[in-house]
Design a protein around this motif. Structure first.
Motif, PDB file in Angstrom:
ATOM      1  N   GLU A  16      72.100  -3.920 -38.346  1.00 38.97           N
ATOM      2  CA  GLU A  16      72.821  -3.187 -39.393  1.00 38.97           C
ATOM      3  C   GLU A  16      74.190  -3.788 -39.689  1.00 38.97           C
ATOM      4  N   ASP A  17      74.855  -4.329 -38.661  1.00 38.58           N
ATOM      5  CA  ASP A  17      76.210  -4.865 -38.855  1.00 38.58           C
ATOM      6  C   ASP A  17      76.209  -6.284 -39.416  1.00 38.58           C
ATOM      7  N   GLY A  18      75.009  -6.819 -39.710  1.00 40.38           N
ATOM      8  CA  GLY A  18      74.907  -8.153 -40.289  1.00 40.38           C
ATOM      9  C   GLY A  18      74.773  -9.260 -39.268  1.00 40.38           C
ATOM     10  N   SER A  19      74.873  -8.924 -37.974  1.00 39.61           N
ATOM     11  CA  SER A  19      74.727  -9.954 -36.940  1.00 39.61           C
ATOM     12  C   SER A  19      73.253 -10.284 -36.731  1.00 39.61           C
ATOM     13  N   THR A  20      72.981 -11.522 -36.358  1.00 40.83           N
ATOM     14  CA  THR A  20      71.609 -11.961 -36.108  1.00 40.83           C
ATOM     15  C   THR A  20      71.270 -11.714 -34.645  1.00 40.83           C
ATOM     16  N   ALA A  21      70.245 -10.885 -34.407  1.00 40.17           N
ATOM     17  CA  ALA A  21      69.819 -10.575 -33.041  1.00 40.17           C
ATOM     18  C   ALA A  21      68.953 -11.696 -32.487  1.00 40.17           C
ATOM     19  N   GLU A  22      68.163 -12.298 -33.364  1.00 40.58           N
ATOM     20  CA  GLU A  22      67.261 -13.357 -32.923  1.00 40.58           C
ATOM     21  C   GLU A  22      66.921 -14.238 -34.111  1.00 40.58           C
ATOM     22  N   THR A  60      63.921  -4.687 -45.091  1.00 40.82           N
ATOM     23  CA  THR A  60      64.579  -3.881 -44.066  1.00 40.82           C
ATOM     24  C   THR A  60      63.670  -2.717 -43.704  1.00 40.82           C
ATOM     25  N   LEU A  61      63.540  -2.467 -42.395  1.00 40.61           N
ATOM     26  CA  LEU A  61      62.731  -1.354 -41.907  1.00 40.61           C
ATOM     27  C   LEU A  61      63.590  -0.405 -41.085  1.00 40.61           C
ATOM     28  N   ALA A  62      63.273   0.878 -41.195  1.00 38.50           N
ATOM     29  CA  ALA A  62      63.900   1.889 -40.344  1.00 38.50           C
ATOM     30  C   ALA A  62      63.461   1.635 -38.902  1.00 38.50           C
ATOM     31  N   ALA A  63      64.225   2.134 -37.955  1.00 33.09           N
ATOM     32  CA  ALA A  63      63.935   1.913 -36.534  1.00 33.09           C
ATOM     33  C   ALA A  63      62.488   2.248 -36.179  1.00 33.09           C
ATOM     34  N   ILE A  64      61.993   3.369 -36.670  1.00 35.40           N
ATOM     35  CA  ILE A  64      60.636   3.824 -36.322  1.00 35.40           C
ATOM     36  C   ILE A  64      59.574   2.800 -36.723  1.00 35.40           C
ATOM     37  N   ASP A  65      59.827   2.036 -37.811  1.00 38.86           N
ATOM     38  CA  ASP A  65      58.857   1.049 -38.301  1.00 38.86           C
ATOM     39  C   ASP A  65      59.133  -0.359 -37.783  1.00 38.86           C
ATOM     40  N   ALA A  66      60.276  -0.551 -37.122  1.00 41.88           N
ATOM     41  CA  ALA A  66      60.619  -1.877 -36.600  1.00 41.88           C
ATOM     42  C   ALA A  66      60.272  -1.929 -35.110  1.00 41.88           C
ATOM     43  N   PHE A  67      61.219  -1.577 -34.245  1.00 38.92           N
ATOM     44  CA  PHE A  67      60.974  -1.610 -32.802  1.00 38.92           C
ATOM     45  C   PHE A  67      60.922  -0.218 -32.190  1.00 38.92           C
ATOM     46  N   GLU A 129      67.950   0.049 -37.345  1.00 37.87           N
ATOM     47  CA  GLU A 129      67.378  -0.416 -38.608  1.00 37.87           C
ATOM     48  C   GLU A 129      67.485  -1.935 -38.577  1.00 37.87           C
ATOM     49  N   ILE A 130      66.402  -2.613 -38.938  1.00 39.92           N
ATOM     50  CA  ILE A 130      66.341  -4.063 -38.801  1.00 39.92           C
ATOM     51  C   ILE A 130      65.991  -4.704 -40.144  1.00 39.92           C
ATOM     52  N   THR A 131      66.697  -5.784 -40.464  1.00 40.92           N
ATOM     53  CA  THR A 131      66.334  -6.600 -41.622  1.00 40.92           C
ATOM     54  C   THR A 131      65.652  -7.852 -41.104  1.00 40.92           C
ATOM     55  N   PHE A 132      64.491  -8.135 -41.674  1.00 39.57           N
ATOM     56  CA  PHE A 132      63.711  -9.316 -41.303  1.00 39.57           C
ATOM     57  C   PHE A 132      63.804 -10.325 -42.440  1.00 39.57           C
ATOM     58  N   GLU A 133      64.155 -11.557 -42.117  1.00 39.78           N
ATOM     59  CA  GLU A 133      64.177 -12.639 -43.083  1.00 39.78           C
ATOM     60  C   GLU A 133      63.091 -13.621 -42.653  1.00 39.78           C
TER      61      GLU A 133
END
Length: 140
Positions: A16-22, A60-67, A129-133
């Motif tokens: 959500e903060d724009g940082s890349t987790a992976e 972008t997916l809500a938490a429930i649909d991401a992890f 909430e996760i954004t997938f690119e």
């Protein structure tokens, strides 16, 4: 879905903060996403089912649909004696526990208070909430 197929994708997972987790580009190893075997959430699968080689797609997916949501039942308070004496236990350290069939379950130390260690067995990205690119490299 009747046909099973897999996509090899370079993928950035952005918080959500724009940082890349992976990022698979950092490792040079694309991720394999299997469509139709129920390994992905329906919402995730719906985003990628039409993708072909060369496609780029950001969603972008809500938490429930991401992890998934963070599950309070997966947070455990354990006695310090359950860990190796030489193990450095502090917030943020990842520890591994034996799971069913010899699998390993990672946990993140959330807090250490005296002899009590709080370990979170939720996926590290649960509750976010996760954004997938995605960039499709190959369709299998």
């Amino acid at each position: 879905m009747s046909d099973l197929r897999s996509l090899l994708c370079h993928m950035n997972i952005v918080l959500e903060d724009g940082s890349t987790a992976e990022s698979t580009k950092a490792t040079g190893k694309p991720a394999r996403l299997n469509i139709g075997d129920e390994s992905l959430s329906p919402a995730f699968e719906a985003q990628i089912v039409e993708l072909e080689v060369g496609d780029s797609h950001t969603f972008t997916l809500a938490a429930i649909d991401a992890f998934g949501e963070s599950n309070p039942d997966a947070i455990h308070h354990m006695d310090r004696s359950k860990f190796p004496a030489d193990m450095s236990l502090e917030a943020g350290v990842i520890v591994s526990f034996g799971g069913p069939g010899g699998s390993e379950i990672p946990g993140v130390v959330r807090d250490v208070a005296g002899d009590s260690v709080t370990v979170d067995l939720n996926h590290p990205l649960a509750g976010h909430e996760i954004t997938f690119e995605l960039e499709v490299v190959q369709v299998i």
